[in-house]
Design a protein around this motif. Structure first.
Motif, PDB file in Angstrom:
ATOM      1  N   VAL A 339       0.857  -1.186   0.000  1.00  0.00           N
ATOM      2  CA  VAL A 339       0.000   0.000   0.000  1.00  0.00           C
ATOM      3  C   VAL A 339       0.890   1.231   0.000  1.00  0.00           C
ATOM      4  N   LYS A 340       0.783   2.014  -1.049  1.00  0.00           N
ATOM      5  CA  LYS A 340       1.587   3.232  -1.140  1.00  0.00           C
ATOM      6  C   LYS A 340       1.032   4.317  -0.231  1.00  0.00           C
ATOM      7  N   LYS A 341       1.936   5.131   0.277  1.00  0.00           N
ATOM      8  CA  LYS A 341       1.535   6.197   1.186  1.00  0.00           C
ATOM      9  C   LYS A 341       0.807   7.322   0.453  1.00  0.00           C
ATOM     10  N   GLU A 342       1.244   7.613  -0.772  1.00  0.00           N
ATOM     11  CA  GLU A 342       0.663   8.736  -1.501  1.00  0.00           C
ATOM     12  C   GLU A 342       0.938   8.563  -2.985  1.00  0.00           C
ATOM     13  N   GLY A 343       0.234   9.348  -3.789  1.00  0.00           N
ATOM     14  CA  GLY A 343       0.514   9.395  -5.218  1.00  0.00           C
ATOM     15  C   GLY A 343      -0.012   8.199  -5.986  1.00  0.00           C
ATOM     16  N   ASN A 344       0.612   7.950  -7.129  1.00  0.00           N
ATOM     17  CA  ASN A 344       0.195   6.903  -8.056  1.00  0.00           C
ATOM     18  C   ASN A 344       0.283   5.532  -7.395  1.00  0.00           C
ATOM     19  N   ALA A 345      -0.846   4.839  -7.332  1.00  0.00           N
ATOM     20  CA  ALA A 345      -0.894   3.554  -6.634  1.00  0.00           C
ATOM     21  C   ALA A 345      -0.557   2.381  -7.539  1.00  0.00           C
ATOM     22  N   SER A 346      -0.273   2.626  -8.807  1.00  0.00           N
ATOM     23  CA  SER A 346      -0.063   1.528  -9.749  1.00  0.00           C
ATOM     24  C   SER A 346       1.400   1.213 -10.023  1.00  0.00           C
ATOM     25  N   TYR A 347       2.290   2.171  -9.787  1.00  0.00           N
ATOM     26  CA  TYR A 347       3.710   1.954 -10.066  1.00  0.00           C
ATOM     27  C   TYR A 347       4.562   2.497  -8.923  1.00  0.00           C
ATOM     28  N   PRO A 348       5.691   1.856  -8.660  1.00  0.00           N
ATOM     29  CA  PRO A 348       6.609   2.420  -7.657  1.00  0.00           C
ATOM     30  C   PRO A 348       7.159   3.750  -8.146  1.00  0.00           C
ATOM     31  N   ASP A 349       7.397   4.661  -7.241  1.00  0.00           N
ATOM     32  CA  ASP A 349       7.998   5.946  -7.602  1.00  0.00           C
ATOM     33  C   ASP A 349       9.508   5.815  -7.432  1.00  0.00           C
ATOM     34  N   LEU A 350      10.199   5.640  -8.529  1.00  0.00           N
ATOM     35  CA  LEU A 350      11.646   5.427  -8.474  1.00  0.00           C
ATOM     36  C   LEU A 350      12.380   6.626  -7.887  1.00  0.00           C
ATOM     37  N   LEU A 351      11.801   7.808  -8.033  1.00  0.00           N
ATOM     38  CA  LEU A 351      12.461   9.013  -7.526  1.00  0.00           C
ATOM     39  C   LEU A 351      12.245   9.211  -6.028  1.00  0.00           C
ATOM     40  N   ALA A 352      11.554   8.270  -5.397  1.00  0.00           N
ATOM     41  CA  ALA A 352      11.499   8.274  -3.933  1.00  0.00           C
ATOM     42  C   ALA A 352      12.807   7.745  -3.363  1.00  0.00           C
ATOM     43  N   PHE A 353      13.591   7.067  -4.212  1.00  0.00           N
ATOM     44  CA  PHE A 353      14.876   6.493  -3.827  1.00  0.00           C
ATOM     45  C   PHE A 353      14.718   5.584  -2.608  1.00  0.00           C
ATOM     46  N   TYR A 354      15.372   5.922  -1.496  1.00  0.00           N
ATOM     47  CA  TYR A 354      15.367   5.047  -0.320  1.00  0.00           C
ATOM     48  C   TYR A 354      14.192   5.308   0.624  1.00  0.00           C
ATOM     49  N   ASP A 355      13.347   6.282   0.316  1.00  0.00           N
ATOM     50  CA  ASP A 355      12.199   6.586   1.170  1.00  0.00           C
ATOM     51  C   ASP A 355      11.021   5.674   0.837  1.00  0.00           C
ATOM     52  N   VAL A 356      11.210   4.396   1.077  1.00  0.00           N
ATOM     53  CA  VAL A 356      10.187   3.381   0.815  1.00  0.00           C
ATOM     54  C   VAL A 356      10.060   2.494   2.052  1.00  0.00           C
ATOM     55  N   ASP A 357       9.016   1.663   2.076  1.00  0.00           N
ATOM     56  CA  ASP A 357       8.662   0.971   3.315  1.00  0.00           C
ATOM     57  C   ASP A 357       8.945  -0.526   3.335  1.00  0.00           C
ATOM     58  N   THR A 358       9.278  -1.110   2.199  1.00  0.00           N
ATOM     59  CA  THR A 358       9.444  -2.562   2.169  1.00  0.00           C
ATOM     60  C   THR A 358      10.804  -2.947   1.606  1.00  0.00           C
ATOM     61  N   LYS A 359      11.219  -4.156   1.931  1.00  0.00           N
ATOM     62  CA  LYS A 359      12.505  -4.671   1.463  1.00  0.00           C
ATOM     63  C   LYS A 359      12.541  -4.772  -0.058  1.00  0.00           C
ATOM     64  N   ILE A 360      11.452  -5.182  -0.658  1.00  0.00           N
ATOM     65  CA  ILE A 360      11.437  -5.349  -2.111  1.00  0.00           C
ATOM     66  C   ILE A 360      11.587  -3.999  -2.816  1.00  0.00           C
ATOM     67  N   GLU A 361      11.019  -2.943  -2.230  1.00  0.00           N
ATOM     68  CA  GLU A 361      11.169  -1.605  -2.809  1.00  0.00           C
ATOM     69  C   GLU A 361      12.596  -1.090  -2.623  1.00  0.00           C
ATOM     70  N   GLN A 362      13.202  -1.418  -1.486  1.00  0.00           N
ATOM     71  CA  GLN A 362      14.598  -1.043  -1.271  1.00  0.00           C
ATOM     72  C   GLN A 362      15.508  -1.731  -2.287  1.00  0.00           C
ATOM     73  N   THR A 363      15.221  -2.985  -2.572  1.00  0.00           N
ATOM     74  CA  THR A 363      16.021  -3.721  -3.557  1.00  0.00           C
ATOM     75  C   THR A 363      15.860  -3.108  -4.942  1.00  0.00           C
ATOM     76  N   LEU A 364      14.627  -2.690  -5.268  1.00  0.00           N
ATOM     77  CA  LEU A 364      14.386  -2.035  -6.558  1.00  0.00           C
ATOM     78  C   LEU A 364      15.148  -0.719  -6.640  1.00  0.00           C
ATOM     79  N   TYR A 365      15.164   0.026  -5.538  1.00  0.00           N
ATOM     80  CA  TYR A 365      15.910   1.291  -5.495  1.00  0.00           C
ATOM     81  C   TYR A 365      17.404   1.054  -5.731  1.00  0.00           C
ATOM     82  N   GLU A 366      17.971   0.043  -5.084  1.00  0.00           N
ATOM     83  CA  GLU A 366      19.390  -0.252  -5.275  1.00  0.00           C
ATOM     84  C   GLU A 366      19.667  -0.727  -6.699  1.00  0.00           C
TER      85      GLU A 366
END
Length: 416
Positions: A339-366
């Protein structure tokens, strides 16, 4: 033949004059009389430089500051200050990407959430991105009120000697172009170009230019307009390769430039303003030609063409892996597993960089900011180890982990 006494005296005098004399300078200003006691190395540094031969402190800092009680009246230089003597260089610089450093930083959607010392205080991203100080009005902007220091030209021409020779060496670029997401220094200094230049600077200084340095390719002829075809994000439009354009569309959705249906969003205007991507074929081709023309001074046209083609294909291979990873995470958003905190709920926001809540999103950022960057940057800087083991191989690992994490997350939901 014995040295006569008067000859010996003359030689002794010359020796003492050369080695005992202070650093040459113009007439000592009132500023120096005080600052030799307060900041002596600052004064010494200024008098090392060429500018000390014809300028004094007031030329850049004004004459409003006269004592300890009015320090705030000392004017801090801007690009327009340097422009008075270096008009061509200032004009070139302002048309390039470096002058947009602060614009690019402020364009990131989560910049405002970072600690002030990290951004405005220049102890994090703001340390390199404190760029674009065009004039005194720039210093009045909200983001510069917290910490008033920093200015573009001194980042390469270190104050207060402002050495052209220093700024002409590749290490001048190292301060910013190193590390996690832009390890260009590590790539260059470990690749054939860098090794040859740095080695010959020691063993054959007169012929050190037999290999290029950063400035050879990025600032040909001293041109201060620094720009490249792919840019920082390695994104271009249009894309003639239909398969690649499919990957590109997914990445642009992740960047928030396209909405889930593929339509442009307001963020596209931000990308345009910060010149973070080449958005026409003509623009990309013009920037590419600037580089290939330089390469052809040492290499045959066929060699240059083949090398750039292969480097471009490495971008495609990286995009193929990255696009799949984005779609996997996007699927978790669409199914409300994340569940995204804000904004577009269909795609990860890559420009959030490390400001994400799950391990899988952190891995995508890296995967995005570390491993994809090293894959394509390593290819263009001819560092095959970086492109392979720090880049492409790590992207493969990221994708494997993202697949497994997504599968596990779906299993947990199904068991509830």
């Amino acid at each position: 033949m014995p040295i006569k006494k008067n000859h010996f005296a003359l030689i002794s005098f010359c020796f003492l004059f050369i080695f005992a004399s202070p650093v040459s300078r113009a007439v000592i200003s009132d500023c120096e009389k005080c600052h030799e006691k307060i900041t002596p190395m600052q004064v010494k540094d200024f008098n090392r430089g060429k500018m000390a031969e014809s300028m004094s402190c007031v030329d850049c800092h004004g004459n409003m500051h006269q004592g300890v009680d009015d320090v705030a009246k000392a004017q801090l230089p801007t690009i327009s200050t340097c422009e008075e003597c270096h008009a061509d260089q200032a004009s070139q610089y302002l048309s390039g990407k470096h002058a947009l450093g602060a614009v690019a930083l402020e364009a990131m959607p989560y910049t405002h959430m970072q600690p002030q010392p990290f951004i405005e205080g220049q102890k994090g991203c703001g340390g390199c991105h404190t760029l674009g100080v065009k004039d005194q009005n720039s210093r009045l902007e909200e983001g510069r009120k917290y910490y008033r220091y920093g200015m573009d030209c001194q980042n390469c021409h270190t104050r207060h000697s402002f050495s052209k020779m220093e700024a002409s060496e590749p290490e001048a670029c190292q301060t910013c172009h190193m590390g996690f997401d832009h390890a260009q220094w590590e790539m260059y200094s470990g690749a054939k170009h860098g090794v040859t230049y740095l080695l010959n600077r020691i063993i054959d200084h007169q012929n050190k230019d037999r290999a290029p340095k950063c400035q050879t390719c990025h600032m040909p002829g001293g041109d201060h307009r620094v720009f490249s075809a792919w840019g920082f994000l390695a994104v271009r439009l249009p894309e003639e390769d239909a398969e690649w354009m499919g990957y590109r569309a997914t990445i642009l959705k992740g960047l928030g430039v396209l909405d889930p249906d593929g339509n442009p969003t307001p963020r596209l205007d931000v990308v345009k303003e910060a010149k973070m991507a080449r958005l026409t074929k003509e623009e990309f081709d013009a920037e590419r030609k600037r580089f290939t023309d330089i390469c052809k001074k040492c290499h045959s046209p066929n060699f240059v063409t083949e090398n750039f083609k292969n480097a471009d294909q490495m971008v495609k291979e990286a995009d193929k892996l990255f696009a799949e990873a984005i779609e996997i995470v996007a699927g978790l958003y669409r199914d409300h597993i994340i569940v995204k905190k804000e904004g577009n709920a269909s795609y990860p926001d890559l420009l959030a960089f490390y400001d994400v809540d799950t391990k899988i999103e952190q891995t995508l950022y890296e995967m995005f900011m570390d491993h994809r960057m090293k894959t394509f940057q390593g290819a263009f800087h001819l560092n095959y180890d970086y492109s392979t083991w720090y880049g492409y191989a790590k992207m493969k690992k990221d994708l494997t982990e993202i697949r497994e994490m997504a599968q596990d997350m779906r299993k947990k939901i199904s068991l509830k």
